[in-house]
Every structure is written in C-alpha cells, then in structure tokens.
Design a protein around this motif. Structure first.
Motif, PDB file in Angstrom:
ATOM      1  N   GLU A 110       0.610  -1.916  -0.063  1.00 46.28           N
ATOM      2  CA  GLU A 110       0.067  -0.089   0.238  1.00 46.28           C
ATOM      3  C   GLU A 110       0.770   1.722  -0.186  1.00 46.28           C
ATOM      4  O   GLU A 110       0.327   2.743  -0.089  1.00 46.28           O
ATOM      5  CB  GLU A 110      -0.646  -0.092   1.058  1.00 46.28           C
ATOM      6  N   VAL A 111       2.367   1.056   0.021  1.00 47.38           N
ATOM      7  CA  VAL A 111       3.024   2.342  -0.127  1.00 47.38           C
ATOM      8  C   VAL A 111       4.264   2.637  -1.347  1.00 47.38           C
ATOM      9  O   VAL A 111       4.952   0.420  -1.107  1.00 47.38           O
ATOM     10  CB  VAL A 111       3.650   2.345   1.824  1.00 47.38           C
ATOM     11  N   MET A 112       4.282   3.366  -1.395  1.00 50.28           N
ATOM     12  CA  MET A 112       5.733   3.373  -2.735  1.00 50.28           C
ATOM     13  C   MET A 112       6.577   3.138  -1.951  1.00 50.28           C
ATOM     14  O   MET A 112       7.497   3.857  -0.707  1.00 50.28           O
ATOM     15  CB  MET A 112       4.900   4.640  -3.148  1.00 50.28           C
ATOM     16  N   ALA A 113       7.473   2.339  -3.048  1.00 51.30           N
ATOM     17  CA  ALA A 113       8.769   1.834  -1.977  1.00 51.30           C
ATOM     18  C   ALA A 113       9.650   2.516  -2.935  1.00 51.30           C
ATOM     19  O   ALA A 113       9.798   2.793  -3.670  1.00 51.30           O
ATOM     20  CB  ALA A 113       9.197   0.464  -2.083  1.00 51.30           C
ATOM     21  N   ILE A 114      10.855   3.175  -0.886  1.00 44.71           N
ATOM     22  CA  ILE A 114      11.417   4.289  -1.756  1.00 44.71           C
ATOM     23  C   ILE A 114      12.796   4.030  -1.058  1.00 44.71           C
ATOM     24  O   ILE A 114      12.869   3.705   0.312  1.00 44.71           O
ATOM     25  CB  ILE A 114      10.937   5.165  -1.654  1.00 44.71           C
ATOM     26  N   ASP A 115      13.555   3.342  -1.891  1.00 45.08           N
ATOM     27  CA  ASP A 115      14.697   3.129  -0.761  1.00 45.08           C
ATOM     28  C   ASP A 115      15.983   4.433  -0.279  1.00 45.08           C
ATOM     29  O   ASP A 115      15.944   5.103  -0.946  1.00 45.08           O
ATOM     30  CB  ASP A 115      16.188   2.583  -1.574  1.00 45.08           C
ATOM     31  N   HIS A 116      16.625   3.936   0.881  1.00 43.94           N
ATOM     32  CA  HIS A 116      17.388   4.767   1.369  1.00 43.94           C
ATOM     33  C   HIS A 116      18.694   5.952   0.529  1.00 43.94           C
ATOM     34  O   HIS A 116      17.689   7.310   0.311  1.00 43.94           O
ATOM     35  CB  HIS A 116      19.043   4.525   2.458  1.00 43.94           C
ATOM     36  N   PHE A 161      13.204   4.743  -7.937  1.00 40.74           N
ATOM     37  CA  PHE A 161      14.385   4.716  -7.982  1.00 40.74           C
ATOM     38  C   PHE A 161      15.085   5.810  -8.479  1.00 40.74           C
ATOM     39  O   PHE A 161      14.592   6.245  -9.673  1.00 40.74           O
ATOM     40  CB  PHE A 161      14.999   3.083  -8.831  1.00 40.74           C
ATOM     41  N   SER A 162      16.145   6.275  -7.762  1.00 33.11           N
ATOM     42  CA  SER A 162      16.532   7.327  -8.632  1.00 33.11           C
ATOM     43  C   SER A 162      17.983   7.486  -7.866  1.00 33.11           C
ATOM     44  O   SER A 162      18.742   6.869  -6.626  1.00 33.11           O
ATOM     45  CB  SER A 162      16.367   8.695  -7.789  1.00 33.11           C
ATOM     46  N   SER A 206       7.115   0.454 -11.889  1.00 34.29           N
ATOM     47  CA  SER A 206       8.714   1.239 -11.403  1.00 34.29           C
ATOM     48  C   SER A 206       8.628   2.578 -12.159  1.00 34.29           C
ATOM     49  O   SER A 206       8.336   2.345 -13.256  1.00 34.29           O
ATOM     50  CB  SER A 206       9.687   1.073 -11.074  1.00 34.29           C
ATOM     51  N   LEU A 207       8.813   3.793 -11.498  1.00 37.08           N
ATOM     52  CA  LEU A 207       9.927   4.649 -11.782  1.00 37.08           C
ATOM     53  C   LEU A 207      11.387   4.459 -11.645  1.00 37.08           C
ATOM     54  O   LEU A 207      12.219   4.955 -10.716  1.00 37.08           O
ATOM     55  CB  LEU A 207       9.348   5.841 -11.372  1.00 37.08           C
ATOM     56  N   VAL A 208      11.780   5.079 -12.701  1.00 36.24           N
ATOM     57  CA  VAL A 208      13.727   4.988 -12.250  1.00 36.24           C
ATOM     58  C   VAL A 208      14.037   5.619 -12.985  1.00 36.24           C
ATOM     59  O   VAL A 208      13.550   6.751 -14.241  1.00 36.24           O
ATOM     60  CB  VAL A 208      14.097   3.947 -13.180  1.00 36.24           C
ATOM     61  N   VAL A 209      14.864   7.022 -12.388  1.00 31.93           N
ATOM     62  CA  VAL A 209      15.726   8.094 -12.938  1.00 31.93           C
ATOM     63  C   VAL A 209      17.432   7.797 -13.129  1.00 31.93           C
ATOM     64  O   VAL A 209      17.491   7.767 -11.487  1.00 31.93           O
ATOM     65  CB  VAL A 209      15.399   9.184 -11.295  1.00 31.93           C
ATOM     66  N   LEU A 210      17.378   7.317 -14.232  1.00 34.50           N
ATOM     67  CA  LEU A 210      19.327   7.724 -13.481  1.00 34.50           C
ATOM     68  C   LEU A 210      20.127   8.288 -14.293  1.00 34.50           C
ATOM     69  O   LEU A 210      19.335   9.072 -15.428  1.00 34.50           O
ATOM     70  CB  LEU A 210      19.444   6.300 -14.284  1.00 34.50           C
ATOM     71  N   ASP A 211      21.235   9.487 -13.635  1.00 32.37           N
ATOM     72  CA  ASP A 211      21.689  10.462 -13.977  1.00 32.37           C
ATOM     73  C   ASP A 211      23.471   9.995 -13.892  1.00 32.37           C
ATOM     74  O   ASP A 211      23.642   9.450 -13.201  1.00 32.37           O
ATOM     75  CB  ASP A 211      21.958  11.470 -13.050  1.00 32.37           C
TER      76      ASP A 211
END
Length: 908
Positions: free
Chosen positions: A281-287, A695-696, A729-734
């Motif tokens: 029920e919650v968006m997983a966002i890592d540290h 993920f970022s 998922s939404l992935v943001v890579l730089d």
C-alpha cells in the motif's frame, strides 16, 4: 540547596550516600546517572568527566573513593531539560534518579540516614516527551527490528512507536528493503536484539542510516510471549480485535513495548493499539533515492532546501508531522489517494472555509503531545491549558466547516470524517477545563496559581489567608476592639507566642474579670503595663495562616489530578480529534500552496501512464524566484506506453552540464511522489499510473566508512535498481558509468539501458553524456531521445533549459569550464585537444558503433515462449578432441566449423 546529608568519604569505606549512588549506577551502566541532590542533578566518577566535556560544565570533586578524588559535576534542576537535550543529541542515554522522600523524613531515621532515591525514568532519543526536548514538526519514533528464522527463509518486521503522540504501527519487511523502510520511518532510535546486532551484514546495513541503534537482550523479542505481552499492555484477552499479525510483526511489536516499559519505569504511555501497514500500500523508496531526491532533508542534513520545506504550509506541529509522514510514505492505492486529493480540492474550491480553518488551527496547541505528557504524569498546567484550547478550537472548526456545508453531504470523506471526530468530543470536558484553569498558567504544577478564582471556595479561603493574612488579622482586631470596647486593642505577632491580643494593664484586668465566666479571652502573658491574650478563634486562624500556602497548593494539586483523570479518561476521543486536526491542517495547507504556486490536481490510476505537461521542480522554482525573480522553464515528460505498447518508455536525455538534465529528472520523480502522497503537483496536467517503486541514482558520493568508492556506490545502487524494478516502477538515472574509464562506463551504461528496456520494462529517465547511447533509439522500440536546447553566441553557450525530442552531439563542457573560471590557457589547450579527438572519432561515427561492436549486439533477449535453435557449430565443436588431431585433421575440422557456422547464420 544541595543535599549534604552524608559526610564526605574518607579513604576507606564510602559514605552511605556514595554506596547508594554506586548501587544505582551499577543497575544502569549504559546511562549517565542524573542523581538528585536537593536542587541539583549530580554526576560522579566517569559520568561526571563525560558530562563535563559534553556540556562544558565545571568538573569538581567530592571526597575520596579508594584513596582517589571523586570527580563530580552537576546541573541545576530548573535547567535540566536544556542539558538533557544536548546530551541526547550527542548520543547519550540518561537515567534520572529522583529523591523519593523528603530529607526531613530521612533524618527521622537517624542523622546518617540517606534519602531514598531510585531511577524513575530512562531518557533515550526515542522516548522523549518533554516539549523542550522534541522537534515540534518532526515525529519522534522509537523503532524495533525483529527477525524470525534464519537464512533465506528469515522474516523481518519493524514496529515503531511515538510515545509523544501514542502512534503505534507494525509492518513486515525484507532484508533488501530494510534500509528503505527504516529511512521511511525515520526513527530517532532503533532497538534490535543483541544476537541480531552481532550479525555483520545487518550492522553494516544499519551503519550510517541515522537512528541511534540500541542492542537489547534477546528475551525482549521473545516470539512465544509476544502476543501475551501486547494483550496485557492494552488490557485485552486477545489481539483479534486489532487485526492479524505475523509472528515477526508480533515479535517486533513486543520488543518495542518492552523497551517502552523498561524506559518509562512504571509510567504507562497512552499508546494506540498496533496498526498494521501493508508494504503493497506504500510506494517503496530506498534509502539512497530518498537522499538523492532530498524529500525531507538535503544531502547536508538540513530541512531548508528539501521538498517538504518547499511545500509545507501547515500551521500546527501535528499537521507538519503528518505532512512529513505522507511525503515519506506515498500511497499506491488510487482510491485512497483520491480521498486525499478530494479534501485538497474542496479547500481549493472553498477559499473562505480554508482561511477560516487555518486561522483556527494556527492557535490550536499540540493536543496529542500534551495528552501523552499528562498520561505519563509528566504534564503540567500548561498541558491542561493546551487540551482546553484545542477543544475550543475543535468545536469552532466543527461549527465552521458545518456552516460551510450545512448538510455535510458535499464534504469529501476525509473532511467529513474529521468533522465527525471533532463533533464527538465530550463538551463537558472543555467546559470543565475552561472553568477550572486560570488565564495565565505556570509551567509546573508545583508552582500553584493555575486554578481560576471562584472555582473552589475552599481554595479561595486558603489563598485569602495566604495572600491577605494581614487584612484578615486587621478585620479580626477591629471585631475584638468593637466587642470589648477597647479601642487600643492590638493583635500582634512574635516568634515565641505567635499571634496574640495585647491591651493595656487597666483594660487587661477588666477583660480578665469580665471574661471570667466565659473564658473567651484566654490569658497568656502579663507584661509591664500590658496583658496578652488569645482566643480559640485566633489560635485556629494562626494555624490556618501557617498552613495556608501548603493547603492552597494541595487543593490545587487535587484539582489538577481530577482534571488529568478526566482528560485521560477521554483519551480515545481526544486522539481521534488530534488526528482530525492534523488531517484538516494538511489538506488546507496543500490547498494553500496549490493556489499560491499554481499546482494542479493529478490523475492517478492503475495504468502505466506517465504524462506530465509543463512540469516544474517545486524547490528550484521557488529558489529561482526568491534569489533573482527568474521564471522556471517548464517541460513535458511522457514515459507511459505508446500506441500498441504494453510497457513504459525509456527516455535518454542528453545535453550540456548546467543545462537542466538533473533538474528535469528529479522534478518528474518529485511530481510522482507528490501525486501519490495526495497533493496537487507543479504541472499544467499530470496523469500517472501508480508507481510501486521509485528509484533515483543521481549525483556522486562515496561511502568511505564502508570502504566504497564513488563508482562502487554508483554500481551498488544501479544493481539494486536492475534487480528490483518492475514494469510499474519509475527509474531516474543520471550519468551511469561516469566514475570509471570511458569505454568501461559506456559499456556499463549501454548494458544497463538494454536490461531496463528488455527485462525491467519500467518507465525510465536516463541522463547521460555518452552520446553514443542515443543510437539505441534506432534499435530498441521503446527507447526515445530527448535533449536540452542550447544556443551558442560568440563562443559562449546560452542554456535554454528546454527539453525537446532529439539527441545532443556535444556536451559543451569546455564552455561550462570557462564559465567556472578555469584559466584561459587551460581553455585554449582543451579546445585544441577536443578538436583532435573529434577528428579521430569521426572515423567511427555513432551510428556505426551500434552494429560494429560485438558487445552491443548481445543485449538481453526478451522473454520468449520458443527456445532459440541450437548453433550447429557448437554441436560440432563438442565432437572434436584437439589432442587427437593431426595438423591436416585440424585444418579439415576448421573448415567444417566455418561451414556449420554459416548454416547456423542462415537459420537466424
């Protein structure tokens, strides 16, 4: 005054007081011991030395122990909270040892008797309740981590409690998700079983996450008795009414409760029953993603510059805490998200109701924390006053919102539920508090003076005697003078007789003769020229005057206890009201910023859509406006499936440094977070299919404490993304791959894109300076190119900050270096080297690179129901034994292999 009830120790046996200190300290070896001595908390031995260094206070000495001086340091009671705050922030735990009896009582047992003392509370980062020790706008969670089982089958769970508000929640987790879940909860203290803390992998994971980690005995988390402990705490026979919990969740909840009971020592926080949170029920966002996106604090640890600082318009501490919790835990259930958005939209559409709500809330105290202090017997008159003021505000809000929608039929469900909770408050409690409490309240009950005049007749009389004793005596003197006809009659006082009546000798003799039958005036003393008398009334008055102050305080304390009992009895409805006030504050605040910053309501559903029109970065936009008044350049972003596609797009973003690539990547991630937390977003239009994991990988940082270089950190975070991202998922890579050699980095970035496209299938923004990667748009169906527009003017570069379709062919790094102030000689040399490198690179253009390098021809194959046909050459190779071949046979075998490979190529 300091308690000096024991002699200074000699070189031999310590004094009884020191024996008492050593015994209490031995029972609390992991804490600094605040040992109450009169008006001071004293510390001795190593505690004194550590406290002296940490607090910058004087280190003195008191007697000797085993022939050596005893170091001593102390802090005054009235300033103890300030010192506690500093010690806790430095990582210390403090055991508060109080005097449990009056020193006068101890002396009755003998001149060398020691005042009874004991620890009444352990002060730790996760168990604070005092207003001066807490951050008003941040929750103060104590978390407990439990593991059930071992190896791959081990189950993990977290329980977290805020005893300052009563919040109590539990959730299952996994080892891979542990750091992200702890970062989401953001506890001040984490309790773990000692055998779990000895696990090297777990200790390494916990290092650097933020909370103070406290190992406790394994028995604290005993799963066999966990359910009984929880049921006993809440006074229920079974936990069925609280919902279903796994064994790991019960163990974590029990561990948290056991630690609370241990630190509070007999006091019982008014906790809510444990509420289970489902991970789905919650968006997983890592540290690392939370840190990269700077959701609640910047990478430097400050709140200013973070997303929450940019969008927080709440006017109460409870509202600010709820906003942080919602931002840290975006939802993944569209219906729940819509309920929040409905509440924000209603306040946007009803500005008068919004202003009225915020005006009332701005003067509403922190109801939940005041209630918690009172339940723990740490509250004072001001906490009661806060309860009363909050009740008054709640009534006003319920009436105001009801007037805005008299039928409540059009109120969104969140607002209607909040109004219902406020309306359910017991009206008699608010009336009682308003009637009993004075307008000006002291901080401590021991100060007295907090009960309103007129509330208690007995208290008013005691106060009159205490404050107006001279006037009372003067009135009695006038009555006696009139009664006796002796105008010179005086009521006087001295230390020997106390209060007495004095008349001249002639009047005294007449008074004794006249009063011989009734004995109303009792003769006490004959002086030269004067007689002294007393009366039963005067003696009684004298006794009452002497004890009036004590009696007045005791009456006030009795009133205080009665009011606290009434408040605690209504704790369930008060907690519901506190939550309702926070919900109204957050909804109105998000509406306030939506109107001020032109945010719009997003559409959130279960599709894979991701379409942002004229999106903006909320933090950068405000910073630009504040610093230079510059407008923010809005940009579109489409990552959802195209026509005929069932998975999300991957957009490769190229362009110069400082052109806005990183801002563009982050703003779209932040828009997703804001939408799913239930807020309006900085865009003209936003349609987002629920993001299950965010993920970022943005920016560069090392982790020297774990022995990781910048590139190693980058690869670890990239690996986590490739192993965990789903198509939702939404992935943001730089700049993946920039931390190593050019071709190594290019190869890693290339392989990463192919894996994201073929295996993960997630919606992805991939910023890079490897222009060769843009050629993948011609080979991979869902890969698209976008670039940052720039203009060159007289050798300089002008950043337009617009993201448009297409690919950049230059990075303009030298122009940026020039802007940064590199010496002109370096710039000239760089231009020359670049020209030579570009000339060499034209021999192998990007378009040919995709086909020329065999490495890039072997991208991961998409899952297929039909296995690929075997290669004939490989089958033939298996039949050849090199050791048995003659030179001629080897040549013939080589010809056969080439023929077989050619046949295999035709089949492909």
């Amino acid at each position: 005054m300091r308690d000096m009830n024991a002699d200074i120790a000699g070189a031999g046996r310590p004094t009884p007081m020191m024996e008492q200190y050593i015994e209490i300290k031995a029972a609390n070896p992991d804490c600094l011991l605040f040992y109450r001595m009169g008006d001071f908390y004293e510390m001795f031995f190593e505690d004194a030395e550590m406290a002296s260094r940490a607090l910058g206070i004087a280190l003195t000495k008191r007697g000797k122990h085993l022939g050596a001086d005893i170091p001593m340091a102390g802090v005054p009671i009235h300033a103890a909270d300030d010192y506690l705050q500093k010690l806790i922030s430095l990582g210390f735990r403090v055991a508060v040892c109080e005097q449990l009896e009056d020193p006068a009582e101890a002396k009755k047992r003998g001149s060398k008797s020691v005042v009874r003392r004991d620890v009444v509370r352990l002060v730790t980062p996760g168990t604070l309740t005092e207003e001066t020790l807490l951050d008003t706008r941040r929750s103060n969670f104590l978390a407990a981590l439990a593991r059930v089982g071992a190896g791959e089958g081990a189950a993990f769970a977290l329980a977290w409690i805020d005893i300052s508000t009563g919040a109590f929640r539990v959730a299952e987790t996994a080892f891979e998700a542990l750091s992200g879940d702890i970062a989401r909860i953001d506890p001040r203290e984490l309790v773990v079983p000692d055998q779990l803390f000895s696990d090297d992998s777990l200790r390494t994971l916990l290092r650097g996450l933020g909370p103070a980690v406290t190992p406790v005995p394994r028995a604290t988390f005993d799963g066999a008795t966990a359910a009984d402990r929880i049921a006993r705490y809440f006074g229920v026979a079974t936990l069925d009414g609280f919902g279903g919990f796994s064994r790991a969740e019960l163990s974590a909840a029990s561990g948290a409760l056991a630690y609370v009971e241990r630190t509070q020592i007999g006091s019982r926080p008014a906790l809510d029953p444990p509420r289970r949170e489902a991970a789905s029920e919650v968006m997983a966002i890592d540290h690392s993603t939370r840190a990269n996106l700077e959701l609640v604090r910047t990478t430097s640890g400050e709140r200013r510059g973070s997303l929450v600082a940019a969008i927080d318009r709440t006017v109460t501490g409870a509202g600010a805490r709820l906003l942080c919790e919602r931002l840290a835990s975006p939802l993944t259930v569209p219906e729940a998200i819509d309920r929040r958005l409905d509440a924000v939209a209603w306040f946007v559409d009803n500005p008068d109701a919004r202003r009225g709500t915020r005006e009332v809330l701005s003067s509403s105290p922190d109801l939940a924390r005041a209630l918690s202090r009172l339940a723990l017997d740490r509250g004072g008159p001001r906490d009661l006053g806060q309860i009363g003021a909050a009740l008054g505000g709640a009534v006003a809000l319920a009436e105001g919102l009801g007037a805005a929608d008299p039928t409540s039929g059009n109120l969104p469900s969140e607002i209607a539920a909040a109004v219902g909770a406020l309306a359910a408050l017991p009206p008699e409690l608010g009336l009682r508090l308003a009637t009993a409490l004075a307008d000006e309240l002291p901080p401590h009950r021991r100060d007295g003076g907090f009960v309103r005049p007129g509330f208690s007749l007995e208290l008013d009389e005691a106060r009159a005697l205490r404050d107006e004793s001279r006037q009372v005596i003067a009135r009695l003197q006038a009555d006696y003078a009139e009664e006796t006809g002796v105008r010179t009659l005086k009521i006087r006082h001295n230390a020997v007789l106390g209060w007495f009546i004095e008349v001249g000798q002639a009047h005294g003799e007449k008074l004794m003769a006249a009063d011989a039958g009734t004995r109303r005036f009792i003769h006490r003393q004959t002086m030269a020229g004067a007689f002294r008398f007393t009366t039963t009334e005067l003696a009684d008055l004298e006794t009452r005057i002497a004890s009036a102050a004590d009696r007045a305080l005791q009456i006030e304390l009795s009133v205080f206890a009665d009011l606290v009992e009434r408040v605690v009895a209504a704790s369930a409805s008060l907690k519901a009201a506190a939550e309702a006030l926070a919900v109204l504050d957050v909804s109105a605040a998000l509406a306030e910023i939506a109107e001020a910053e032109r945010f719009t309501r997003p559409k959130v559903d279960r599709s894979l859509a991701f379409s942002i029109t004229a999106g903006r970065h909320p933090v950068v936009e405000q910073a630009l406006r504040a610093e230079a008044g510059d407008p923010f350049v809005a940009n579109d972003c489409v990552l959802g499936p195209g026509p005929g596609e069932s998975r999300g797009r991957l957009t490769i973003v190229t362009g110069p440094n400082m052109g806005g690539k990183s801002t563009f990547l982050r703003q779209n991630a932040l828009i997703a977070v804001m939408a799913q937390m239930g807020a309006f977003v900085p865009a003209e239009h936003a349609e987002i299919g629920v993001v299950d994991r965010l993920f970022s990988r943005v920016g560069a940082a090392d982790d020297l404490a774990r022995g990781r270089s910048t590139f190693m950190v980058e690869m670890v975070e990239t690996a986590a993304i490739l192993n965990q991202a789903t198509e939702r998922s939404l992935v943001v890579l730089d700049e993946i791959g920039r931390g190593t050699a050019t071709y190594d980095g290019l190869s890693i970035a290339w392989g990463t894109i192919e894996h994201l496209h073929e295996i993960n299938g997630c919606r992805t923004l991939f910023a890079t300076h490897y222009h060769e990667l843009t050629g993948l748009a011609d080979k991979l169906a869902r890969v698209h190119n976008a670039t940052v527009k720039v203009k060159e003017w007289k050798g300089d570069v002008v950043f337009l900050h617009e993201i448009v379709p297409g690919a950049a062919d230059r990075s303009y790094g030298i122009q940026v270096a020039k802007l940064a102030g590199l010496p002109e000689a370096v710039i000239r040399r760089a231009r020359g080297v670049l020209s030579r490198l570009e000339a060499a690179d034209r021999q192998n253009p990007r378009a040919a690179l995709v086909d020329d390098l065999p490495l890039f021809q072997s991208r991961p194959a998409a899952p297929s129901a039909e296995p690929a046909p075997p290669d004939p050459a490989l089958g033939l190779l298996d039949t050849i034994d090199p050791d048995d071949l003659t030179p001629k046979a080897a040549l013939e075998a080589l010809y056969r292999l080439k023929a077989a490979r050619a046949e295999g190529a035709k089949r492909e």
